[in-house]
Design a protein around this motif. Structure first.
Motif, PDB file in Angstrom:
ATOM      1  N   THR A  53      42.200  51.017  42.357  1.00 40.03           N
ATOM      2  CA  THR A  53      41.928  50.655  40.963  1.00 40.03           C
ATOM      3  C   THR A  53      43.245  50.559  40.196  1.00 40.03           C
ATOM      4  O   THR A  53      44.219  51.239  40.532  1.00 40.03           O
ATOM      5  CB  THR A  53      41.021  51.696  40.279  1.00 40.03           C
ATOM      6  N   MET A  54      43.243  49.706  39.186  1.00 36.98           N
ATOM      7  CA  MET A  54      44.416  49.593  38.334  1.00 36.98           C
ATOM      8  C   MET A  54      43.984  49.321  36.903  1.00 36.98           C
ATOM      9  O   MET A  54      43.135  48.460  36.655  1.00 36.98           O
ATOM     10  CB  MET A  54      45.337  48.469  38.801  1.00 36.98           C
ATOM     11  N   GLN A  55      44.544  50.079  35.986  1.00 29.15           N
ATOM     12  CA  GLN A  55      44.388  49.825  34.550  1.00 29.15           C
ATOM     13  C   GLN A  55      45.757  49.471  33.998  1.00 29.15           C
ATOM     14  O   GLN A  55      46.734  50.152  34.289  1.00 29.15           O
ATOM     15  CB  GLN A  55      43.831  51.052  33.828  1.00 29.15           C
ATOM     16  N   ARG A  56      45.811  48.411  33.209  1.00 30.75           N
ATOM     17  CA  ARG A  56      47.102  47.970  32.695  1.00 30.75           C
ATOM     18  C   ARG A  56      46.967  47.458  31.278  1.00 30.75           C
ATOM     19  O   ARG A  56      46.045  46.701  30.969  1.00 30.75           O
ATOM     20  CB  ARG A  56      47.684  46.861  33.578  1.00 30.75           C
ATOM     21  N   PHE A 113      49.878  48.564  47.255  1.00 32.73           N
ATOM     22  CA  PHE A 113      50.987  48.458  46.316  1.00 32.73           C
ATOM     23  C   PHE A 113      52.261  48.918  47.013  1.00 32.73           C
ATOM     24  O   PHE A 113      52.268  49.918  47.726  1.00 32.73           O
ATOM     25  CB  PHE A 113      50.758  49.345  45.083  1.00 32.73           C
ATOM     26  N   LEU A 165      54.933  46.976  42.750  1.00 31.97           N
ATOM     27  CA  LEU A 165      54.404  47.653  41.578  1.00 31.97           C
ATOM     28  C   LEU A 165      55.300  47.322  40.384  1.00 31.97           C
ATOM     29  O   LEU A 165      56.187  48.084  39.998  1.00 31.97           O
ATOM     30  CB  LEU A 165      54.356  49.165  41.825  1.00 31.97           C
ATOM     31  N   GLN A 188      50.729  51.193  33.146  1.00 30.85           N
ATOM     32  CA  GLN A 188      49.828  50.933  34.265  1.00 30.85           C
ATOM     33  C   GLN A 188      49.465  52.226  34.976  1.00 30.85           C
ATOM     34  O   GLN A 188      50.312  53.089  35.193  1.00 30.85           O
ATOM     35  CB  GLN A 188      50.520  49.973  35.236  1.00 30.85           C
ATOM     36  N   THR A 189      48.202  52.341  35.349  1.00 31.05           N
ATOM     37  CA  THR A 189      47.712  53.491  36.099  1.00 31.05           C
ATOM     38  C   THR A 189      47.012  52.991  37.348  1.00 31.05           C
ATOM     39  O   THR A 189      46.151  52.112  37.272  1.00 31.05           O
ATOM     40  CB  THR A 189      46.719  54.326  35.268  1.00 31.05           C
ATOM     41  N   VAL A 190      47.384  53.536  38.513  1.00 32.93           N
ATOM     42  CA  VAL A 190      46.783  53.157  39.785  1.00 32.93           C
ATOM     43  C   VAL A 190      45.990  54.335  40.332  1.00 32.93           C
ATOM     44  O   VAL A 190      46.438  55.477  40.284  1.00 32.93           O
ATOM     45  CB  VAL A 190      47.869  52.738  40.804  1.00 32.93           C
ATOM     46  N   THR A 223      41.338  46.006  33.749  1.00 29.56           N
ATOM     47  CA  THR A 223      40.826  47.012  34.666  1.00 29.56           C
ATOM     48  C   THR A 223      40.420  46.276  35.937  1.00 29.56           C
ATOM     49  O   THR A 223      39.459  45.510  35.931  1.00 29.56           O
ATOM     50  CB  THR A 223      39.622  47.776  34.077  1.00 29.56           C
TER      51      THR A 223
END
Length: 261
Positions: free
Chosen positions: A226-229, A253, A103, A201-203, A243
């Protein structure tokens, strides 16, 4: 028979015959877990490849000096992870290795290549579009400003792993589809002189839609990560908003937690 701390060679099948299992009977770690960890490591390193047969549980238990329930529990833990499958009349077979990714700010392509996973990419979309509200906010642009939208399917060993959706400011760098299918986005950015410095980043997790399941070779409703970065360069400028969705059966991760005094 395997002795404490001594390697026991398993000769069940051509792939297993190359493996040495070191089982420490004096360790507090259960023997089934030790065996499962070593089998998983062999899968991740490509020693046990997709399609390899594990062989007969009784045979393997005799060669390792373990009880059959211990061997069965070790194998079942890998079946539960999706790394192996039991096939009637065939035996236990390696399906694929799970992608473990640190991560940190890195490229999925680079991580897969470093791990020897043989990444391939198919570009689904590469076009200029008006920035949606969330994308504009992430990239510090006016809503509706032009951005480049990339949609790609990332695979390892011909198996889908992730659907990647990236937005970049228009004119940031040339994004040729053929080159995107041959290398990673972050590698192209570095080649263009863009120095990535940090990211937010958000998982998360959710169930796959019918369309996502079809693209990732999963069943509708299957678990997805899911991941937003939002990535920033060394001047603090946002240069990419992504996304992404990943098959939970193929991907995880890894991260380290530190205790604060």
């Amino acid at each position: 028979m395997a002795k404490t701390g001594d390697p026991a060679r398993a000769a069940t099948g051509p792939a297993l015959s190359t493996l040495d299992f070191a089982l420490d009977r004096g360790s507090p770690v259960p023997l089934y877990h030790q065996l499962a960890q070593q089998l998983e490591a062999a899968i991740e390193q490509g020693v046990l490849a997709p399609g390899n047969l594990l062989g007969n549980e009784v045979d393997l238990s005799v060669r390792l000096g373990l009880s059959r329930p211990t061997v069965r529990q070790a194998i079942q833990s890998l079946v539960d992870k999706g790394l192996m499958v039991r096939r009637r009349g065939v035996g236990t077979q390696v399906v694929h290795s799970q992608v473990r990714r640190p991560l940190e700010l890195s490229s999925l392509y680079d991580d897969l290549e470093t791990a020897g996973q043989g990444p391939t990419t198919r570009v689904i979309r590469n076009e200029t579009v008006p920035a949606p509200t969330d994308v504009a906010a992430a990239l510090g642009l006016a809503e509706g400003a032009e951005v480049v939208l990339l949609e790609r399917l990332r695979c390892t060993r011909a198996q889908p792993v992730a659907l990647l959706c990236n937005y970049l400011p228009s004119g940031l760098l040339g994004l040729d589809s053929a080159r995107l299918e041959a290398t990673g986005l972050y590698r192209m950015m570095r080649s263009a002189g863009i120095t990535l410095h940090s990211a937010r980043q958000t998982v998360g997790a959710r169930a796959a839609t019918a369309q996502e399941a079809a693209g990732l070779d999963e069943k509708e409703g299957a678990a997805l990560l899911t991941m937003q970065r939002t990535a920033y360069d060394d001047t603090g400028r946002p240069v990419e908003y992504g996304t992404h969705i990943y098959r939970a059966s193929r991907y995880s991760f890894d991260f380290q937690l530190l205790v604060r005094a």
